[in-house]
Design an enzyme around this catalytic site. Sequence first.
Site, mmCIF file in Angstrom:
data_model
loop_
_atom_site.group_PDB
_atom_site.id
_atom_site.type_symbol
_atom_site.label_atom_id
_atom_site.label_comp_id
_atom_site.label_asym_id
_atom_site.label_seq_id
_atom_site.Cartn_x
_atom_site.Cartn_y
_atom_site.Cartn_z
ATOM 1 C CD GLU A 247 32.771 -16.987 -51.754
ATOM 2 O OE1 GLU A 247 31.601 -17.772 -51.878
ATOM 3 O OE2 GLU A 247 33.756 -16.934 -52.492
ATOM 4 C CE LYS A 249 25.134 -23.018 -46.503
ATOM 5 N NZ LYS A 249 23.625 -22.741 -46.835
ATOM 6 N NE ARG A 254 25.700 -24.434 -56.188
ATOM 7 C CZ ARG A 254 26.489 -25.301 -55.618
ATOM 8 N NH1 ARG A 254 26.053 -25.913 -54.557
ATOM 9 N NH2 ARG A 254 27.560 -25.620 -56.136
ATOM 10 N NE ARG A 271 21.118 -28.594 -53.478
ATOM 11 C CZ ARG A 271 21.955 -28.660 -52.547
ATOM 12 N NH1 ARG A 271 22.592 -27.687 -52.246
ATOM 13 N NH2 ARG A 271 22.218 -29.844 -52.118
ATOM 14 C CD GLU A 301 21.832 -19.952 -52.130
ATOM 15 O OE1 GLU A 301 22.807 -20.479 -52.996
ATOM 16 O OE2 GLU A 301 21.152 -20.357 -51.370
ATOM 17 C CG PHE A 341 29.018 -18.941 -54.850
ATOM 18 C CD1 PHE A 341 29.170 -20.028 -55.552
ATOM 19 C CD2 PHE A 341 27.792 -18.416 -54.548
ATOM 20 C CE1 PHE A 341 28.405 -21.060 -55.522
ATOM 21 C CE2 PHE A 341 26.712 -19.419 -54.413
ATOM 22 C CZ PHE A 341 27.036 -20.682 -55.050
ATOM 23 N NE ARG A 421 27.003 -33.639 -48.307
ATOM 24 C CZ ARG A 421 26.217 -32.382 -48.212
ATOM 25 N NH1 ARG A 421 26.736 -31.166 -47.867
ATOM 26 N NH2 ARG A 421 25.069 -32.427 -48.944
ATOM 27 C CE LYS A 427 26.185 -28.039 -45.275
ATOM 28 N NZ LYS A 427 24.985 -28.427 -46.058
HETATM 29 P P1 AMP Z 1 24.990 -27.621 -49.169
HETATM 30 O O1 AMP Z 1 24.588 -27.428 -50.721
HETATM 31 O O2 AMP Z 1 23.998 -28.078 -48.099
HETATM 32 O O3 AMP Z 1 26.352 -28.240 -49.298
HETATM 33 O O4 AMP Z 1 25.399 -26.142 -48.850
HETATM 34 C C1 AMP Z 1 25.938 -25.240 -49.526
HETATM 35 C C2 AMP Z 1 24.812 -24.349 -50.275
HETATM 36 O O5 AMP Z 1 24.982 -23.037 -49.607
HETATM 37 C C3 AMP Z 1 24.771 -24.237 -51.632
HETATM 38 O O6 AMP Z 1 24.200 -25.344 -52.356
HETATM 39 C C4 AMP Z 1 24.279 -22.966 -51.961
HETATM 40 O O7 AMP Z 1 23.164 -22.873 -52.381
HETATM 41 C C5 AMP Z 1 24.367 -22.145 -50.775
HETATM 42 N N1 AMP Z 1 25.287 -20.820 -50.725
HETATM 43 C C6 AMP Z 1 24.872 -19.702 -50.126
HETATM 44 N N2 AMP Z 1 25.994 -19.069 -50.441
HETATM 45 C C7 AMP Z 1 27.067 -19.611 -51.002
HETATM 46 C C8 AMP Z 1 28.404 -19.291 -51.251
HETATM 47 N N3 AMP Z 1 29.019 -18.004 -50.862
HETATM 48 N N4 AMP Z 1 29.197 -20.274 -51.668
HETATM 49 C C9 AMP Z 1 28.810 -21.319 -51.742
HETATM 50 N N5 AMP Z 1 27.482 -21.813 -51.565
HETATM 51 C C10 AMP Z 1 26.707 -20.744 -51.057
#
Ligand code: AMP
Length: 577
Positions: A247, A249, A254, A271, A301, A341, A421, A427
Amino acid sequence: MYFSRLATYFERIEGKSSRLEITQILAELFNELNAEEIGQTVYLLQGRVAPLFEKTEFGMAEKTVIKSIVSSLNIDRPYFEKENRRLGDVGKTVEEFKKQYVSFEEKEMTINEVFLELERLAKSSGDGSNDIKVGILSGLIRQLDSKSCRFLVRIPQGMMRLGFSDMTIIDAYSWALCGSKQFRPEIEAAYHVRPDLGYIGRLIKEKGMEGIKKVTPHIFTPIIMMRAERLSSGEEIVKQLGECAVEPKYDGFRLQIHYSKKLNEVRLYSRNLEDVTLMYPDVVEGVKNEIHADEIIIEGEAIGYNPQIDQFLPFQETVQRKRKYDIEEKAREIPLKLFVFELLYNSGASFINEPFTKRREKLESVIDVQNNPKQNTIIIAPHTLLSDAARIEKTFDEAIADGLEGIIAKKLDGTYRPGARGWNWIKFKRSYSSKIHDTVDCLVMGYDTGKGKRTDFGIGAFLVGVYDEKEEVYKTVSKIGTGLTDEEWREMKKRCNKLQTKTKPAQYAIDKTMEVDMWVAPGIVVEIKADEITQSPNHTALFALRFPRLVRFRDDKSITDVTSFSEISALYTKQEA
Ligand code: AMP
């Protein structure tokens, strides 16, 4: 239990810095309380009358607290203020005064009685509420003994700061049940699904560990959000996941959406579980009109959109929607589109333990997949099933060309893991022109007051750290003294002022060489970009960030979301030679 007895526990905790000792005292306290009291006490321990994600705030500044004290004890305000300056703490000052001024109204009050009064105080709003608040607090000060007053007045000021986290309370629940940390993993897992420590405490009292094992998502209680691991090539992703859903990003923020059609109510959580519903009326409307479900929890998001040019906006513009004033006006200027998502719960059924494919299938059934940004607010995140490294790289390049942050690859049979995590989401972000491919989210731990030009700002450098999940302490990685604009320095100082303390917080591990003029209690998360990670004996994380720069304040991240010690070690190993 009487509040005066609770105050003796507060006092015992206040004098301790060892986490284990604090945990044991809390466990002893919890064993003395009944189900109702434990729920209330846990909120009070955090200076609140509701779980952290509920908006209930006291809204009382020190000034108003002092007004309540002087009117309650009928004392001269300048005299009280002078003593307060000498003792440096309103709690201690009121205690001293209470010892001298015997009040005939003094009587024992139960925790429940005090709690209900404080709850009434927090909930009074609108015209004349300030007088009501002062009246309630004055009444309590007259009735409670001196020691109780010390802690009581700290509560509405948000100054409880007994120096422990939610995790300490979770540990204490385990200790109360079995005299060790043994039950912590199960209690923590329940808390990730339902992060309301009062509820968890009541549940333990009423149903024990059997109840804890059965905790499921609950509408209007945010679920702690899952996070993604990181990799930096299509090849690594395929190796880890095999065929996966890829998907885009989106670089916005969020949101976790809770919607009950029957109650016609939508709540949005950020978040870090803050209730941000009032900030985004356009998203609330979109959810009501475009989501076809009776009761649902979904995630997505939100990203700003310019309808004139049919383009999504960069994070710096989207983030302007995070505001308390001129909300409607900004919403017209920068409308938000929500790319959903995840689906976590639907009409009584939890989906968190279902595989991704099943969650996605259900998600597609509650939203019109034909929705588009020109006409709709809620859009389903497009996704492609890929198992070929080159195709993943190509999708990544296209995402970057579209101005997105990168991609997220999802494991097809992966569950949604609240608060974790994990490798179910990966990502893959745009690489920077430095050796490290990602920024580091750090906690601001303290600062030095400025020298030279910086004396104007009152801050010359700030100390930042990462979180060691094993030892449960924050470890330093950098002292940052350059790379901020004047405005950012001012902002940093303003934020530090709110959280500064003279004593080092118990959960900070610091090397002597990194001592600071002023400590800052955990609360400020900053995203830091660095050129390189090097080994360093002066930082307790044993790594240092080279050429660190502040990218932005991450108000959307909570203090446990900061980069972990294991992640920084991985970033160190993975950086390019
Ligand atoms: P992290 O929170 O640093 O692990 O990175 C993932 C973050 O990417 C999530 O917290 C979301 O805010 C953002 N995000 C953006 N697009 C997506 C997606 N398609 N699926 C999941 N997370 C997404």
